[in-house]
Motif scaffolding. Structure first.
Motif, PDB file in Angstrom:
ATOM      1  N   GLU A   3      -0.649   4.898  -0.808  1.00  0.00           N
ATOM      2  CA  GLU A   3      -1.402   5.527   0.279  1.00  0.00           C
ATOM      3  C   GLU A   3      -0.458   5.998   1.383  1.00  0.00           C
ATOM      4  OE1 GLU A   3      -5.226   4.461   3.164  1.00  0.00           O
ATOM      5  OE2 GLU A   3      -4.386   2.968   1.819  1.00  0.00           O
TER       6      GLU A   3
ATOM      7  N   HIS B 134       0.840  -1.208   0.000  1.00  0.00           N
ATOM      8  CA  HIS B 134       0.000   0.000   0.000  1.00  0.00           C
ATOM      9  C   HIS B 134       0.875   1.259   0.000  1.00  0.00           C
ATOM     10  CE1 HIS B 134      -2.882  -3.029   1.023  1.00  0.00           C
ATOM     11  NE2 HIS B 134      -2.457  -3.153   2.261  1.00  0.00           N
TER      12      HIS B 134
ATOM     13  N   GLU C 297     -14.193   5.783  -3.445  1.00  0.00           N
ATOM     14  CA  GLU C 297     -14.040   4.332  -3.326  1.00  0.00           C
ATOM     15  C   GLU C 297     -14.837   3.612  -4.412  1.00  0.00           C
ATOM     16  OE1 GLU C 297     -11.997   2.872  -1.499  1.00  0.00           O
ATOM     17  OE2 GLU C 297     -11.396   4.454  -0.118  1.00  0.00           O
TER      18      GLU C 297
ATOM     19  N   CYS D 202      -4.150  -0.257  -5.996  1.00  0.00           N
ATOM     20  CA  CYS D 202      -4.815   0.692  -5.094  1.00  0.00           C
ATOM     21  C   CYS D 202      -5.151   0.075  -3.742  1.00  0.00           C
ATOM     22  CB  CYS D 202      -6.059   1.270  -5.758  1.00  0.00           C
ATOM     23  SG  CYS D 202      -7.362   0.079  -6.111  1.00  0.00           S
ATOM     24  N   TRP D 203      -5.403  -1.255  -3.708  1.00  0.00           N
ATOM     25  CA  TRP D 203      -5.713  -1.912  -2.430  1.00  0.00           C
ATOM     26  C   TRP D 203      -4.757  -3.058  -2.132  1.00  0.00           C
ATOM     27  CZ3 TRP D 203     -10.887  -1.824  -5.158  1.00  0.00           C
ATOM     28  CH2 TRP D 203     -11.542  -0.616  -4.907  1.00  0.00           C
TER      29      TRP D 203
ATOM     30  N   ARG E 256     -11.431  -0.608 -11.275  1.00  0.00           N
ATOM     31  CA  ARG E 256     -10.795  -1.917 -11.065  1.00  0.00           C
ATOM     32  C   ARG E 256     -11.541  -3.004 -11.839  1.00  0.00           C
ATOM     33  NH1 ARG E 256      -7.540  -4.445  -7.125  1.00  0.00           N
ATOM     34  NH2 ARG E 256      -7.256  -6.581  -7.837  1.00  0.00           N
TER      35      ARG E 256
ATOM     36  N   SER F 228     -12.805  -7.136  -4.863  1.00  0.00           N
ATOM     37  CA  SER F 228     -12.483  -7.040  -6.288  1.00  0.00           C
ATOM     38  C   SER F 228     -12.058  -8.389  -6.856  1.00  0.00           C
ATOM     39  CB  SER F 228     -11.366  -6.011  -6.510  1.00  0.00           C
ATOM     40  OG  SER F 228     -11.844  -4.708  -6.294  1.00  0.00           O
TER      41      SER F 228
ATOM     42  N   ARG G 239     -11.450  -4.614   0.648  1.00  0.00           N
ATOM     43  CA  ARG G 239     -11.746  -4.039  -0.670  1.00  0.00           C
ATOM     44  C   ARG G 239     -11.055  -4.837  -1.772  1.00  0.00           C
ATOM     45  NH1 ARG G 239     -10.388   1.758   1.918  1.00  0.00           N
ATOM     46  NH2 ARG G 239     -12.351   2.082   3.012  1.00  0.00           N
ATOM     47  N   GLU G 240      -9.795  -5.215  -1.507  1.00  0.00           N
ATOM     48  CA  GLU G 240      -9.072  -6.038  -2.477  1.00  0.00           C
ATOM     49  C   GLU G 240      -9.743  -7.405  -2.630  1.00  0.00           C
ATOM     50  OE1 GLU G 240      -6.333  -7.438  -5.193  1.00  0.00           O
ATOM     51  OE2 GLU G 240      -6.715  -5.386  -4.523  1.00  0.00           O
TER      52      GLU G 240
ATOM     53  N   LYS H  60     -11.456  -2.189   5.575  1.00  0.00           N
ATOM     54  CA  LYS H  60     -10.096  -1.785   5.256  1.00  0.00           C
ATOM     55  C   LYS H  60      -9.742  -2.204   3.832  1.00  0.00           C
ATOM     56  CE  LYS H  60      -8.517  -2.016  10.066  1.00  0.00           C
ATOM     57  NZ  LYS H  60      -7.552  -2.611  11.011  1.00  0.00           N
ATOM     58  N   ASN H  61      -8.525  -1.822   3.426  1.00  0.00           N
ATOM     59  CA  ASN H  61      -8.089  -2.125   2.060  1.00  0.00           C
ATOM     60  C   ASN H  61      -8.056  -3.622   1.783  1.00  0.00           C
ATOM     61  OD1 ASN H  61      -7.850   0.485   1.269  1.00  0.00           O
ATOM     62  ND2 ASN H  61      -5.656   0.636   1.633  1.00  0.00           N
ATOM     63  N   ARG H  62      -7.804  -4.425   2.808  1.00  0.00           N
ATOM     64  CA  ARG H  62      -7.760  -5.874   2.610  1.00  0.00           C
ATOM     65  C   ARG H  62      -9.100  -6.376   2.094  1.00  0.00           C
ATOM     66  NH1 ARG H  62      -9.658 -10.009   5.770  1.00  0.00           N
ATOM     67  NH2 ARG H  62      -8.722 -12.073   5.415  1.00  0.00           N
TER      68      ARG H  62
END
Length: 696
Positions: free
Chosen positions: A266, A263, A514, A569-570, A521, A474, A470-471, A466-468
């Motif tokens: 960020e 990350h 977001e 991004c994530w 993505r 996707s 979100r990834e 969190k980003n985890r």
């Protein structure tokens, strides 16, 4: 004789007269005067002058001919020039025959000014003014008016070196200014040259600034993240520094501590305060404080200024909701609160949609509010007509409340049960990261007509994590598209998300950004194609927040290095680091290039299980073909295209990435442009690259 020539005979006088008359002839002769005189003496008997006795001829002891100097003056054994008195007469400037050219020369000392010194002084003033005002447009305009584009690298060096010795605020401001100036005012080449000058002076900077290496490394990393320096800059610049220099240490720190970190984008952007999002709770507290201060002071203009200063126009519905609650709690404050809301609406500070949303949110929470304020419903029913009659609440609000009530009443039990089960499945997936198990659970629900609703729930829940997560969302979306979701399901799901974007923003402060990343993505991962974005846009109401989010997603996709940035991004990849995936791609290409079988290469690409990252395969295959002069790799790409292993979109994306970095590539491969042009034509001829792709 009284004459000065009295000691000469008549014969000698005649000879002297003839000699003086022959001066012009002697000067125009192709032979030099000395040569003529030599010839003249050679023809005379015994070397003497005709008619002159040899004893009267003046000779030097060295045997050379002794001649007078120019104008007949000077020289040993001569008479001196005509009217030579032996002393210089002073120059009289009042003399009618005065000639200024006769004045002696006098050298006057003058300081030569270096234009670079003037430029450096001007930019220091410009930088200091920018740090005090924060006006990017003014700084950009001043630098453009200053001219001297060839000195822009010095501006970059000066800007960063001054910022390095200041607070984080100035460091962030310097990075923001560089991004604003990039390409528009300062060329990419000047940016690179400026950073190279900084790296060269890193040893000197370290003397005055204790942590200069780390700060300068962060500036380099920030420039790469902001796309004003190419990622290859760090690698190429390292070749120009020896092991013991601070410049090399800066580059190594930038690569290892920042650009290679998870990350990292960020992390780098937020290091000095940039892109730091204010939490929802902090915004709510500020809103409550300013409303209480307003009730005490009654200063409407100051309250509006404070609301504007919050800088969260998309969150103004919270101002409306809290203001109305305060009016219910403190009855004496109601007139002032209504005046504030009316003033804010008239100024356009709070939009009509935000006003509607604030009233709607309060209506939904009336049951809970009634526990603390028993008359909450009655007070609310009196506030709504007052606001509508005042013209700062749309009359359609009452009708929308009725429609929402009917929708809730007609909501089927099956849909309620599905939503509940979907939320449970998604939560379990976020804990286990087990995609096959989720797909089995989803198939057991036997409700494919609700697939768009599942997608909406998945992304809505992920945006609040969190980003985890979100990834993971996707990655799951890519898997669902392959297994059970149709493109139509995904398009419908995103339409539902964009239609409810304003509601989502109530709980997720940065929901618009977001959601734009999720859309971009999906295109990068080949879940959607760019044409699907146009279809989604045609189904949205005009001028809604969802349309703005869609436009932001398109902007993200159009940016330089969009694929790599959005993919990261994530965190990027299917649990792998991006660098690991790149290493695997390089190894499989090297094995194939050294004599491997095309079927095995295709199987290795398939085993990567990263279809959204196949553009990297295309890019590295083309670069390797150029470096090793082996067009065998083109056969592999053609086979991948024939099998459908690499889609046309990914193929185009790979070629596009090569095209974007062709200038940098040409530094290592001189004929890169010619080779790439040949590859484009070959691919288009074989049918695995669209004819519309423009070759360089």
């Amino acid at each position: 004789m009284a004459s000065s020539e009295g000691f000469l005979t008549e014969e000698q006088r005649e000879t002297l007269k003839v000699a003086s008359q022959s001066v012009d002839i002697l000067s125009s002769s192709p032979k030099s005067p000395s040569a003529l005189m030599s010839d003249h003496f050679a023809k005379s008997p015994k070397g003497g002058m005709p008619g002159i006795n040899a004893r009267h001829v003046r000779r030097t002891h060295s045997g050379k001919l002794g001649r007078a100097k120019k104008d007949g003056g000077g020289g040993k054994g001569t008479w001196g020039k005509l009217l030579d008195t032996g002393c210089e007469s002073p120059i009289d400037r009042n003399d009618p025959n005065y000639d200024s050219g006769e004045e002696p020369y006098q050298l006057v000392e003058s300081t030569v000014r270096d234009p670079l010194d003037d430029y450096k002084k001007a930019v220091v003033s410009l930088i200091e003014e920018y740090f005090s005002t924060g006006d990017v447009d003014a700084a950009s305009s001043d630098l453009r008016e200053l001219g001297s584009n060839e000195y822009h690298p010095y501006f970059i060096k000066r800007l960063i070196s001054i910022a390095m010795d200041r607070h984080d605020k100035e460091k962030e401001m310097a990075s923001v200014l560089l991004s604003a100036l990039y390409a528009d005012v300062i060329t990419p080449t000047s940016i690179s040259q400026g950073f190279l000058m900084l790296l060269d002076s890193a040893d000197d900077l370290a003397v005055d600034i204790l942590d200069a290496v780390d700060i300068l490394a962060l500036f380099v990393a920030r420039a790469v993240v902001d796309d004003i320096l190419p990622p290859a800059f760090v690698t190429k610049a390292r070749k120009g520094f020896s092991q013991l220099t601070k410049g090399l240490l800066v580059l190594e720190t930038a690569q290892k501590s920042y650009l290679s970190a998870p990350h990292h984008a960020e992390l780098v952007e937020r290091r000095w305060g940039g892109s730091t999002h204010v939490t929802v709770e902090e915004v709510k507290k500020k809103i409550s404080d300013l409303l209480r201060e307003y009730v005490e002071s009654g200063d409407t203009a100051e309250a509006c200024r404070c609301i504007r200063q919050l800088g969260v126009a998309f969150f103004h519905h919270e101002v409306v909701k809290r203001a109305l609650i305060l009016a219910m709690e403190t009855r004496t404050a109601e007139p002032a609160i209504l005046k504030l809301l009316e003033e804010a609406a008239d100024e356009g500070l709070i939009s009509s949609s935000q006003m509607l949303k604030g009233f709607a949110r309060l209506a939904e929470s009336l049951d809970d509010l009634a526990l603390d304020i028993p008359s909450a419903k009655t007070l609310y029913q009196s506030l709504v007509p007052h606001a509508i009659s005042g013209g700062w609440l749309d009359a359609s609000f009452l009708k929308s409340l009725e429609n929402n009530g009917e929708l809730h009443q007609n909501d089927s039990e099956k849909l309620k049960l599905y939503k509940k089960e979907a939320v449970a499945i998604i939560h379990e997936y976020f804990l286990s990261d087990d995609i096959p198990e989720l797909i089995r659970s989803l198939e057991d629900l036997r409700a494919p007509e609700f697939n768009p609703i599942f997608l909406k729930k998945l992304i809505t829940l992920a945006m609040d994590r969190k980003n985890r997560e979100r990834e993971m969302a996707s990655v799951l979306l890519s898997a669902l598209h392959i297994e059970i979701f149709s493109t139509e399901d995904i398009v419908d799901g995103f339409v539902m998300l964009l239609e409810s974007a304003e509601d989502t923003a109530l709980d997720v402060l940065d929901a618009s950004n977001e959601l734009a990343l999720f859309l971009a993505r999906a295109v990068i991962d080949d879940v959607l194609v760019p044409l699907n974005l146009e279809e989604i846009g045609s189904r949205l109401p005009p001028n809604c927040s969802g349309s703005e989010t869609l436009h932001e997603a398109k902007s993200l996709l159009a940016a330089r290095h969009a694929g790599e940035r959005i993919l990261r991004c994530w965190g990027g990849g299917t649990g792998w680091a991006v660098e690991d995936a790149k290493d695997k791609i390089v190894k499989l290409l090297e094995e194939y290039e050294s004599g491997g079988v095309v079927d095995e290469a295709c199987q290795c690409i398939r085993d990567l299980d990263m279809p959204f990252f196949n553009h990297e395969v295309v890019k590295k295959a083309l670069v390797m073909a150029m470096e090793k002069k082996n067009d065998k790799l083109l056969d592999m790409l053609q086979e991948c295209s024939s099998e459908g292993l690499i889609t046309t979109n990914q193929m185009t994306k790979g070629f596009t990435r090569i095209n974007d970095g062709l200038d940098d590539l040409a530094l290592d491969i001189p004929n890169a442009k010619d080779k790439f042009k040949f590859y484009v034509e070959y691919a288009q001829e074989k049918g695995w690259l669209l004819p519309s792709f423009a070759s360089p």
